[in-house]
Design a protein around this motif. Structure first.
Motif, PDB file in Angstrom:
ATOM      1  N   SER A  83      20.653  13.820 -16.883  1.00 46.05           N
ATOM      2  CA  SER A  83      22.018  14.333 -17.041  1.00 46.05           C
ATOM      3  C   SER A  83      23.006  13.197 -16.819  1.00 46.05           C
ATOM      4  CB  SER A  83      22.291  15.449 -16.031  1.00 46.05           C
ATOM      5  OG  SER A  83      22.292  14.932 -14.703  1.00 46.05           O
ATOM      6  N   ARG A  84      24.272  13.466 -17.169  1.00 45.65           N
ATOM      7  CA  ARG A  84      25.304  12.467 -16.931  1.00 45.65           C
ATOM      8  C   ARG A  84      25.433  12.180 -15.445  1.00 45.65           C
ATOM      9  NH1 ARG A  84      29.402  11.533 -20.834  1.00 45.65           N
ATOM     10  NH2 ARG A  84      30.806  11.181 -19.059  1.00 45.65           N
ATOM     11  N   ALA A  85      25.335  13.232 -14.624  1.00 45.09           N
ATOM     12  CA  ALA A  85      25.465  13.049 -13.180  1.00 45.09           C
ATOM     13  C   ALA A  85      24.331  12.180 -12.633  1.00 45.09           C
ATOM     14  CB  ALA A  85      25.480  14.414 -12.485  1.00 45.09           C
ATOM     15  N   ASP A  86      23.112  12.474 -13.108  1.00 43.74           N
ATOM     16  CA  ASP A  86      21.971  11.640 -12.673  1.00 43.74           C
ATOM     17  C   ASP A  86      22.198  10.190 -13.060  1.00 43.74           C
ATOM     18  OD1 ASP A  86      20.630  13.764 -11.600  1.00 43.74           O
ATOM     19  OD2 ASP A  86      19.228  14.013 -13.285  1.00 43.74           O
ATOM     20  N   ALA A  87      22.692   9.984 -14.277  1.00 45.37           N
ATOM     21  CA  ALA A  87      22.913   8.627 -14.758  1.00 45.37           C
ATOM     22  C   ALA A  87      23.928   7.910 -13.892  1.00 45.37           C
ATOM     23  CB  ALA A  87      23.366   8.656 -16.215  1.00 45.37           C
ATOM     24  N   HIS A  88      25.005   8.585 -13.531  1.00 42.80           N
ATOM     25  CA  HIS A  88      26.044   7.973 -12.690  1.00 42.80           C
ATOM     26  C   HIS A  88      25.489   7.600 -11.325  1.00 42.80           C
ATOM     27  CE1 HIS A  88      30.049   7.132 -11.183  1.00 42.80           C
ATOM     28  NE2 HIS A  88      29.763   7.891 -10.120  1.00 42.80           N
ATOM     29  N   GLU A  89      24.671   8.485 -10.752  1.00 40.11           N
ATOM     30  CA  GLU A  89      24.094   8.221  -9.430  1.00 40.11           C
ATOM     31  C   GLU A  89      23.113   7.054  -9.490  1.00 40.11           C
ATOM     32  OE1 GLU A  89      21.199  10.421  -6.150  1.00 40.11           O
ATOM     33  OE2 GLU A  89      22.167  11.604  -7.727  1.00 40.11           O
ATOM     34  N   GLY A  92      23.313  -3.746 -21.912  1.00 43.91           N
ATOM     35  CA  GLY A  92      24.565  -4.181 -21.302  1.00 43.91           C
ATOM     36  C   GLY A  92      25.465  -3.011 -20.916  1.00 43.91           C
ATOM     37  N   VAL A  93      24.858  -1.933 -20.509  1.00 44.06           N
ATOM     38  CA  VAL A  93      25.605  -0.702 -20.208  1.00 44.06           C
ATOM     39  C   VAL A  93      26.398  -0.874 -18.913  1.00 44.06           C
ATOM     40  CG1 VAL A  93      25.356   1.722 -19.540  1.00 44.06           C
ATOM     41  CG2 VAL A  93      23.989   0.778 -21.443  1.00 44.06           C
ATOM     42  N   THR A  94      27.696  -0.518 -18.971  1.00 45.01           N
ATOM     43  CA  THR A  94      28.529  -0.521 -17.770  1.00 45.01           C
ATOM     44  C   THR A  94      29.000   0.882 -17.402  1.00 45.01           C
ATOM     45  OG1 THR A  94      30.477  -0.987 -19.133  1.00 45.01           O
ATOM     46  CG2 THR A  94      29.334  -2.876 -18.139  1.00 45.01           C
ATOM     47  N   ASP A  95      28.757   1.864 -18.295  1.00 43.69           N
ATOM     48  CA  ASP A  95      29.060   3.269 -18.026  1.00 43.69           C
ATOM     49  C   ASP A  95      27.803   4.070 -18.321  1.00 43.69           C
ATOM     50  OD1 ASP A  95      29.853   5.949 -17.988  1.00 43.69           O
ATOM     51  OD2 ASP A  95      31.830   5.512 -18.841  1.00 43.69           O
ATOM     52  N   ALA A  96      26.975   4.300 -17.299  1.00 44.07           N
ATOM     53  CA  ALA A  96      25.670   4.924 -17.489  1.00 44.07           C
ATOM     54  C   ALA A  96      25.798   6.349 -18.002  1.00 44.07           C
ATOM     55  CB  ALA A  96      24.895   4.905 -16.177  1.00 44.07           C
ATOM     56  N   ALA A  97      26.798   7.106 -17.528  1.00 44.21           N
ATOM     57  CA  ALA A  97      26.951   8.494 -17.965  1.00 44.21           C
ATOM     58  C   ALA A  97      27.275   8.545 -19.454  1.00 44.21           C
ATOM     59  CB  ALA A  97      28.030   9.183 -17.151  1.00 44.21           C
ATOM     60  N   ALA A 134      20.262  13.821 -33.316  1.00 47.30           N
ATOM     61  CA  ALA A 134      20.687  13.908 -34.714  1.00 47.30           C
ATOM     62  C   ALA A 134      19.676  13.248 -35.647  1.00 47.30           C
ATOM     63  CB  ALA A 134      22.061  13.254 -34.876  1.00 47.30           C
ATOM     64  N   ALA A 135      19.106  12.118 -35.215  1.00 51.72           N
ATOM     65  CA  ALA A 135      18.169  11.392 -36.069  1.00 51.72           C
ATOM     66  C   ALA A 135      16.791  12.037 -36.097  1.00 51.72           C
ATOM     67  CB  ALA A 135      18.047   9.945 -35.593  1.00 51.72           C
ATOM     68  N   ARG A 136      16.369  12.573 -34.959  1.00 45.92           N
ATOM     69  CA  ARG A 136      15.044  13.193 -34.880  1.00 45.92           C
ATOM     70  C   ARG A 136      15.141  14.513 -34.122  1.00 45.92           C
ATOM     71  NH1 ARG A 136      10.228  10.436 -34.931  1.00 45.92           N
ATOM     72  NH2 ARG A 136       9.390  12.489 -34.387  1.00 45.92           N
ATOM     73  N   PRO A 137      15.630  15.563 -34.776  1.00 48.03           N
ATOM     74  CA  PRO A 137      15.787  16.845 -34.088  1.00 48.03           C
ATOM     75  C   PRO A 137      14.472  17.433 -33.596  1.00 48.03           C
ATOM     76  CG  PRO A 137      16.175  17.065 -36.457  1.00 48.03           C
ATOM     77  CD  PRO A 137      16.122  15.613 -36.163  1.00 48.03           C
ATOM     78  N   ASP A 138      13.357  16.968 -34.158  1.00 44.91           N
ATOM     79  CA  ASP A 138      12.049  17.477 -33.738  1.00 44.91           C
ATOM     80  C   ASP A 138      11.524  16.799 -32.491  1.00 44.91           C
ATOM     81  OD1 ASP A 138      11.906  15.099 -35.347  1.00 44.91           O
ATOM     82  OD2 ASP A 138       9.722  15.353 -35.397  1.00 44.91           O
ATOM     83  N   ALA A 139      12.125  15.687 -32.079  1.00 45.40           N
ATOM     84  CA  ALA A 139      11.605  14.911 -30.955  1.00 45.40           C
ATOM     85  C   ALA A 139      11.957  15.573 -29.628  1.00 45.40           C
ATOM     86  CB  ALA A 139      12.160  13.498 -30.994  1.00 45.40           C
ATOM     87  N   ARG A 140      10.987  15.615 -28.748  1.00 46.67           N
ATOM     88  CA  ARG A 140      11.215  16.122 -27.391  1.00 46.67           C
ATOM     89  C   ARG A 140      11.777  14.994 -26.534  1.00 46.67           C
ATOM     90  NH1 ARG A 140       5.101  17.874 -27.027  1.00 46.67           N
ATOM     91  NH2 ARG A 140       5.081  16.041 -28.407  1.00 46.67           N
ATOM     92  N   ILE A 141      12.916  15.228 -25.921  1.00 42.89           N
ATOM     93  CA  ILE A 141      13.592  14.199 -25.138  1.00 42.89           C
ATOM     94  C   ILE A 141      13.454  14.538 -23.659  1.00 42.89           C
ATOM     95  CG2 ILE A 141      15.779  13.061 -24.649  1.00 42.89           C
ATOM     96  CD1 ILE A 141      16.638  13.692 -27.510  1.00 42.89           C
ATOM     97  N   ASP A 142      12.783  13.647 -22.919  1.00 42.16           N
ATOM     98  CA  ASP A 142      12.607  13.861 -21.483  1.00 42.16           C
ATOM     99  C   ASP A 142      13.783  13.354 -20.677  1.00 42.16           C
ATOM    100  OD1 ASP A 142      10.085  14.892 -21.996  1.00 42.16           O
ATOM    101  OD2 ASP A 142       9.091  12.959 -21.728  1.00 42.16           O
ATOM    102  N   GLY A 143      14.564  12.471 -21.276  1.00 45.05           N
ATOM    103  CA  GLY A 143      15.702  11.920 -20.567  1.00 45.05           C
ATOM    104  C   GLY A 143      15.945  10.491 -21.021  1.00 45.05           C
ATOM    105  N   VAL A 144      16.646   9.745 -20.192  1.00 44.71           N
ATOM    106  CA  VAL A 144      16.959   8.351 -20.483  1.00 44.71           C
ATOM    107  C   VAL A 144      16.492   7.508 -19.300  1.00 44.71           C
ATOM    108  CG1 VAL A 144      18.813   6.680 -20.850  1.00 44.71           C
ATOM    109  CG2 VAL A 144      18.876   8.898 -22.006  1.00 44.71           C
ATOM    110  N   LEU A 145      15.831   6.386 -19.607  1.00 50.03           N
ATOM    111  CA  LEU A 145      15.341   5.481 -18.569  1.00 50.03           C
ATOM    112  C   LEU A 145      16.361   4.375 -18.376  1.00 50.03           C
ATOM    113  CD1 LEU A 145      12.732   5.175 -16.819  1.00 50.03           C
ATOM    114  CD2 LEU A 145      12.015   3.434 -18.472  1.00 50.03           C
TER     115      LEU A 145
END
Length: 712
Positions: A516-522, A552-557, A569-580
């Motif tokens: 989530s955005r909150a997880d990313a910020h933390e 080079g991300v400075t805003d993780a959320a 949008a590119a792969r609607p069939d893909a299961r997304i577990d999150g962002v590393l």
């Protein structure tokens, strides 16, 4: 130790293959009185060659076959033949093999075709034959093969037309070929080249004895100086590797022609590693690790075997060149550069001696003697002495065009070169020349390798150098891969793959999987800025293709939101577990490290310069199985672009030991889990001056549906 023995010596124990290749008695089932028939040719050859052992033709209709007493059945043959040649139709073969087993025969040759090469029904008949032989302890050559030969004994157990013109006299060349026709062709070419073939074997469908088995036996024989092999496919990769290791241990050169190139398979769609480790590349790696030389053409195979049979090998790659024309020197230099030989210059002291000897000639390497030597052949002698003694070259090529064929100069040239090289017989001297066959043979008898072409001469000497390097540099040492990973390996996301591989010894940057955005910020507060952000999905092998990576991300959320939206949008069939999320990596060189499971040889470790363009550059090195850290370091230095890691043009020197530890760890993991893992990929591993760290990880496993990999 060699398993050679003196015929008739009862004190020497003989195994089944000893009895097959060195028989004291031969039976021929279905022997024909007509020497022109397939079933009559082997008997004809044995009689003509003066086979030193006993011959037992078996023919249920005749008492005499080609002037030799015959027997109505194998059971009637006195004693136990060492080998039986079965010249019977396919329908009678099962019973014939059973007869061999009942008699206690060591080995049998099945000439007949109509087995696995014809389809499923033939394959079932072949399996039956093999099972009968295996249960009875009978070694089986074929079916669909042309048999074998030991010319020193006059044992010609084949119907191949290659021996119509006569049996070879016996020599150090051995030929082992899956294809009887190709093996016969090699034997014919050897005769034309003046090479005496001592052993010859065709393995055909290889229901039991295969080329690898033959290589292993031949390499142990004291009377074998070089083995020529022909392969179309390999059923047991481990056996072939072990056979080639035996040859290396006995320092017996193996010159192989392997035909047929295969695609890497469907796994290439999911893994850079798979596309970089094509099946043909794996064969190259297997041959290279053992010191075997892979010939790309039949002519090259004959040339290299010819050079090996001579018996002297260069200790390095320094090449000296002596010519009677400057143009040939340039041609030889070009070939030397192509094949990796070093045309090093002469020391000044040696150059001064050349100037004093022949002021009209050149005083360096290559050395052009011009025509001045025609007045004094001793110039040739002294030139070779100076090249070898002053230049300390590992081998020398002399280019003499058609002059050796001259009735006026030929014998004098030969004697002059012989006198100049007689103290250097521990290294090969090759001559480029054109002459009548009898003149060529006279030069060969004087100790020289003779080639009609500059390119072929240089390539042969380079091959000798490579074979010696293979004998000396590679080791059979392989690390213990350890125990298989305890947990599940299928369905791992990148985060899961990193966890598993980290436990196996692969270093990664610290990371956090956020959902989530909150997880990313933390997480950003813990990891620091800037960050690398990558989508985590078991359905996406290549994240950049779908916008799943931000650097080079400075805003993780915000990065979390951008990546998940783009990927959805590119792969609607893909299961997304999150962002590393992980810290941005320090500067370094990107290397791809991975494994692919070859269907014949098992896990193959692959390294190359990495990133998204890895497949374009194809600067890779492969090894089969688990590798030590030392072997992994050799792999790294074997890359064409290795100077980028060793301080090229003042650049930083990378931590090669750290990279080698990663390579070794990945190879050991793949071998320990060989039945559960199709491919492992770290792309890239970033290598800097103070370490190496993997930035991405992928583990592919077999799917239940039989696909080459799965992510669920």
């Amino acid at each position: 130790m060699s398993s050679t023995y003196e015929p008739g010596d009862p004190a020497v124990s003989r195994g089944s293959l000893d009895r097959a290749f060195r028989p004291r008695s031969v039976a021929i089932l279905g022997a024909s009185d007509d020497p022109s028939r397939i079933s009559g040719r082997a008997l004809h050859y044995l009689l003509r060659a003066g086979f030193t052992g006993e011959i037992f033709p078996v023919n249920h209709k005749r008492d005499i076959v080609q002037g030799t007493p015959a027997y109505r059945s194998l059971a009637d043959v006195p004693g136990v033949p060492d080998i039986v040649l079965i010249a019977l139709p396919a329908a009678r073969l099962a019973d014939a093999v059973r007869e061999c087993v009942a008699k206690g025969v060591a080995a049998a040759v099945v000439y007949a075709a109509g087995f696995a090469e014809t389809g499923d029904s033939g394959a079932r008949r072949q399996t039956e034959l093999a099972a009968i032989a295996r249960e009875g302890g009978l070694r089986l050559f074929g079916p669909n093969c042309l048999g074998l030969m030991n010319s020193a004994l006059g044992f010609v157990g084949t119907f191949s037309s290659a021996f119509d013109a006569g049996t070879p006299k016996g020599g150090g060349v051995a030929i082992a070929s899956q294809s009887g026709a190709y093996g016969g062709h090699l034997a014919y070419l050897c005769r034309e080249r003046g090479l005496d073939v001592g052993y010859w074997v065709s393995t055909g469908n290889e229901s039991d004895v295969d080329v690898a088995t033959c290589i292993d036996w031949l390499a142990r024989q004291d009377d074998v100086t070089v083995i020529m092999a022909y392969l179309e496919g390999v059923g047991d990769g481990d056996r072939l590797r072990a056979a080639l290791a035996t040859a290396r241990a006995h320092r017996t050169p193996v010159v192989i022609t392997k035909v047929g190139k295969s695609a890497a398979g469907a796994a290439a769609a999911a893994s850079h590693t798979a596309s970089l480790a094509g099946a043909d590349d794996v064969y190259d790696a297997v041959f290279a690790e053992s010191g075997a030389y892979r010939a790309r053409t039949t002519q090259e195979q004959i040339d290299i075997a010819y050079a090996c049979a001579h018996g002297s090998f260069p200790k390095g790659r320094r090449l000296g060149i002596v010519t009677v024309s400057g143009g040939f020197g340039v041609e030889l230099c070009d070939a030397a550069e192509q094949y990796g030989l070093e045309v090093a210059g002469l020391p000044e002291a040696a150059r001064a001696r050349l100037r004093e000897l022949n002021p009209m000639g050149s005083d360096d390497n290559p050395c052009d003697t011009t025509a001045n030597w025609l007045n004094d052949p001793a110039l040739i002698t002294r030139t070779f002495e100076i090249m070898y003694g002053g230049g300390d070259y590992d081998c020398v090529i002399g280019s003499f065009t058609i002059l050796p064929d001259s009735p006026t100069f030929g014998a004098g040239i030969r004697e002059a070169i012989r006198a100049g090289t007689e103290r250097y017989l521990d290294r090969p001297t090759a001559l480029c020349m054109q002459a009548r066959p009898e003149v060529v043979r006279a030069y060969e008898d004087a100790g020289f390798l003779v080639f009609g072409d500059s390119d072929r001469a240089v390539r042969a000497l380079a091959a000798l150098a490579r074979i010696v390097e293979g004998f000396d540099e590679h080791s059979d040492e392989a690390p213990d891969p350890g125990l298989p990973t305890a947990g599940p390996l299928s369905g791992l996301s990148e985060a899961g793959a990193q966890e598993v591989l980290a436990a196996a010894g692969v270093p990664f940057l610290p990371s956090r999987l956020v959902t989530s955005r909150a997880d990313a910020h933390e997480a950003a507060g813990e990891l620091g800025m800037p960050l690398a952000a990558k989508v985590v999905s078991v359905d996406l092998a290549h994240k950049t293709d779908v916008g799943g990576v931000e650097l080079g991300v400075t805003d993780a959320a915000a990065a979390f939101e951008l990546i998940t939206t783009r990927v959805a949008a590119a792969r609607p069939d893909a299961r997304i577990d999150g962002v590393l999320l992980s810290p941005m990596a320090p500067a370094g060189v990107e290397i791809i490290v991975g494994t692919n499971t070859d269907p014949v040889f098992g896990p193959v470790i692959v390294i190359g310069f990495g990133g998204v363009t890895a497949e374009l550059h194809r600067d890779v090195v492969l090894r089969v199985g688990a590798v030590t850290v030392e072997a992994a370091r050799e792999m790294v230095l074997g890359l064409r672009s290795a100077p980028l890691l060793t301080g090229h043009r003042g650049g930083p020197v990378a931590d090669l030991e750290a990279l080698a530890r990663v390579v070794s760890a990945v190879s050991r993991f793949a071998v320990a889990n060989r039945d559960r893992v199709v491919s492992v990929e770290l792309n890239p591993v970033l290598v800097g001056p103070d370490g190496a760290v993997a930035l991405d990880a992928l583990i592919l496993t077999p799917s239940k549906e039989g696909h080459p990999w799965t992510s669920d």
